[in-house]
Design an enzyme around this catalytic site. Sequence first.
Site, PDB file in Angstrom:
ATOM      1  N   ARG A  99       0.840  -1.033  -0.034  1.00  0.00           N
ATOM      2  CA  ARG A  99       0.014  -0.005   0.003  1.00  0.00           C
ATOM      3  C   ARG A  99       0.937   1.258  -0.148  1.00  0.00           C
ATOM      4  NH1 ARG A  99      -5.219   1.548  -1.097  1.00  0.00           N
ATOM      5  NH2 ARG A  99      -6.103   2.931   0.565  1.00  0.00           N
ATOM      6  N   THR A 397     -10.035   0.386  -9.787  1.00  0.00           N
ATOM      7  CA  THR A 397      -8.706  -0.541  -9.265  1.00  0.00           C
ATOM      8  C   THR A 397      -8.730  -1.777 -10.394  1.00  0.00           C
ATOM      9  OG1 THR A 397      -9.080   0.147  -7.068  1.00  0.00           O
ATOM     10  CG2 THR A 397      -8.221  -2.067  -7.580  1.00  0.00           C
ATOM     11  N   GLU A 417      -6.228   4.261  -7.087  1.00  0.00           N
ATOM     12  CA  GLU A 417      -7.276   4.835  -6.414  1.00  0.00           C
ATOM     13  C   GLU A 417      -8.509   5.055  -7.466  1.00  0.00           C
ATOM     14  OE1 GLU A 417      -9.614   5.092  -4.364  1.00  0.00           O
ATOM     15  OE2 GLU A 417     -10.115   7.120  -4.446  1.00  0.00           O
ATOM     16  N   GLU A 436      -4.062   8.164  -3.704  1.00  0.00           N
ATOM     17  CA  GLU A 436      -4.416   7.265  -2.617  1.00  0.00           C
ATOM     18  C   GLU A 436      -4.593   7.890  -1.211  1.00  0.00           C
ATOM     19  OE1 GLU A 436      -5.944   3.630  -2.700  1.00  0.00           O
ATOM     20  OE2 GLU A 436      -4.340   3.877  -4.226  1.00  0.00           O
ATOM     21  N   ASP A 439      -7.786   8.306   0.407  1.00  0.00           N
ATOM     22  CA  ASP A 439      -8.596   7.333   1.151  1.00  0.00           C
ATOM     23  C   ASP A 439      -8.701   7.534   2.607  1.00  0.00           C
ATOM     24  OD1 ASP A 439      -9.476   5.649  -1.025  1.00  0.00           O
ATOM     25  OD2 ASP A 439      -8.217   4.066  -0.710  1.00  0.00           O
ATOM     26  N   SER A 458      -7.663   0.835   3.419  1.00  0.00           N
ATOM     27  CA  SER A 458      -8.319   0.221   2.048  1.00  0.00           C
ATOM     28  C   SER A 458      -9.199  -0.515   2.203  1.00  0.00           C
ATOM     29  CB  SER A 458      -6.863  -0.453   1.293  1.00  0.00           C
ATOM     30  OG  SER A 458      -7.518  -1.248   0.150  1.00  0.00           O
ATOM     31  N   SER A 459     -10.020  -1.099   1.021  1.00  0.00           N
ATOM     32  CA  SER A 459     -11.230  -1.897   0.922  1.00  0.00           C
ATOM     33  C   SER A 459     -10.853  -3.026   0.169  1.00  0.00           C
ATOM     34  CB  SER A 459     -12.356  -1.177   0.380  1.00  0.00           C
ATOM     35  OG  SER A 459     -12.916  -0.277   1.055  1.00  0.00           O
ATOM     36  N   GLY A 479     -13.519  -1.703  -6.987  1.00  0.00           N
ATOM     37  CA  GLY A 479     -14.606  -0.845  -6.883  1.00  0.00           C
ATOM     38  C   GLY A 479     -14.720  -0.256  -5.342  1.00  0.00           C
ATOM     39  N   GLY A 480     -13.362   0.570  -4.932  1.00  0.00           N
ATOM     40  CA  GLY A 480     -13.736   1.158  -3.701  1.00  0.00           C
ATOM     41  C   GLY A 480     -14.190   0.016  -2.720  1.00  0.00           C
TER      42      GLY A 480
HETATM   43  N1  GLU Z   1      -8.432   3.128  -3.028  1.00  0.00           N
HETATM   44  C1  GLU Z   1      -9.470   1.953  -2.986  1.00  0.00           C
HETATM   45  C2  GLU Z   1      -9.052   1.112  -1.769  1.00  0.00           C
HETATM   46  O1  GLU Z   1      -7.889   1.033  -1.519  1.00  0.00           O
HETATM   47  C3  GLU Z   1      -9.259   1.110  -4.101  1.00  0.00           C
HETATM   48  C4  GLU Z   1      -9.999   1.784  -5.307  1.00  0.00           C
HETATM   49  C5  GLU Z   1     -11.211   1.124  -5.861  1.00  0.00           C
HETATM   50  O2  GLU Z   1     -11.113   0.236  -5.998  1.00  0.00           O
HETATM   51  O3  GLU Z   1     -12.050   1.978  -6.504  1.00  0.00           O
HETATM   52  O4  GLU Z   1      -9.805   0.815  -1.239  1.00  0.00           O
END
Ligand code: GLU
Length: 582
Positions: A99, A397, A417, A436, A439, A458-459, A479-480
């Site tokens: 990360r 992502t 991101e 990033e 986030d 992160s997710s 997908g965040g």
């Molecule tokens: N920055 C997001 C995360 O680390 C991922 C970005 C995304 O998948 O859209 O959770």
Amino acid sequence: MTHAARRLALACSIVLVIPLSQARTPVASGTGGAVATISEQASQSAMAILDKGGNAIDAAVAAAATLGVTDPYSCGIGGGGFMMIYLAKDKRVIAVDHRETAPASVTPTVFQENGKDSDFDATLASGASVGVPGTVRGWHEALSRYGTMSFKQVLAPAIGVATKGFEVSDNFHRMSAENQKKLQLFSSSSALFLKNGKPLAVGTVLKNPGMAKAYRDIGAQGQKAFYQGPIARAIVDAVGKPPVAAGVRVRAGAMTMADLANYEARIRQPIKTTYRGYEVYGMPLPSSGGIAIGEALNLLEGYNLKTLPRASAEHLYMEASRLAFADRNAYLADPEYVDAPVAGLLSKDYAARRRTQMNAERAGPKVLAGDPYPFQNDPSVPQRPQAARLLADNAHTTHLTVSDKDGNVVAYTFTIESWGGSGIVVPGYGFLLNNEMTDFDFSGPHPNVPEAGKRPRSSMAPTIVLKSGKPAFTVGSPGGATIITTVLQTIVNHVDFGMPMDKAINAPRLSQRNDAATDAEPGFAGSAQALALEKLGYKWRAKAEEIGAANAIVFNADGTVTAVSEGKRHGVGSALVQKSAN
Ligand code: GLU
């Protein structure tokens, strides 16, 4: 894009892209190694490395490097990620955290101005949003510890694609159009991805000699080529003095050569939970993915979902997600900075207590975080952080997965991101820098506020699932924050509803993240399934968007493997096996 332009692009895509998409297979079964990615070229790169005798780790880096060329708006060496690896010989799962970190100059108030949060969109497209990239260091750790090939060998296929170029697809064109304004801010980005300020037409061959050079340098000198020397200097310059177009002003960041030289990846113990006889290995902090999915699965284990009407089971899936998100938002952040109550959140006893807040008949209101501290083995000083604000989830992502003939498995999610990250292409090197840092929670007190050296929460949720100690399946998605719900829903579809993985992936996605409204994909509202859920109190968010782009591999009982990518989202994905069953 105007309606007419969209029609024209579609017409062009029909002429130019059909041969490519016909060649793509989102599902493939057979023996030997397997790969699923969202890019045909990336899957082919992985296959080329497997065919040369490389293992799953070698092939995953080859695929990822190629995705950095063909999907540069989603991922690349300007960002970071999480790689989950099952090592067949040792029968263990490990996680490589690479990360991005906050530069040393960052303070908790870096994203506040006059006592208020900085404007999100302006921050996003700026040098200030860029975290120290971790991808190259992550690839280095993965290859040198668990791979069999050199950087030079695994980067060769991606260098080929960057040099010869690839055809702009309808999907790539659409993403360029959606990011046109951001790319126009930076001269290096417009020069690479736009023509006269407009997206490249569908069918145009896009070559990226800068990217090829960066990969060649890394191939020749290893990770140092990225973290010290000319590429590092170019990154520091691009962050500190963004290469803006004439008349444009954006906020600068303050990244130094020392920030890059000091960057380290971390080898972490994955999150482990059990679900209906499976052992689920998920990504640990600083990703909230594994913990949130583990907590939600623990909640769901209290119900026999497969005997319930579909709407009731889906309702429970969404309620479990709502409760897990309340906890995630309140407690989770970089474990090197915050003592998060991970054991408590993952305890089955905590799930039993928290389950009493689930109403099996009715969609609940927004909920507060629970109290996992009494369920910690080693209770830490309880903090009661405020709930985090809901972050925008238009960001994206990529996820890929590879297995090899020896049974090693990689599930890998990496990102810059947002689509197009910060929008800044590093001059001379053809890759986009991440955003990033957005986030982080912009204001505190909160565990996830920015701090020097810290990794934003992160997710991302690359997941490897075992049964009786052997790989059963792997899944992950972009997908965040919807990554968490996509992986959770896919597991429920596959394990509880008994759907084959392609059906589990292609089913309409729903995402409830402790909000009044629930996200559903275009076309879902109005369906019989939607109406049944509306009767239980569900309201759909007005703007329906595609959710995620998952990839999976299933290890079948007869010893064959089935690689599965998306049948329709994000274009068509590409699944390949070394020896086809047909
Ligand atoms: N920055 C997001 C995360 O680390 C991922 C970005 C995304 O998948 O859209 O959770």
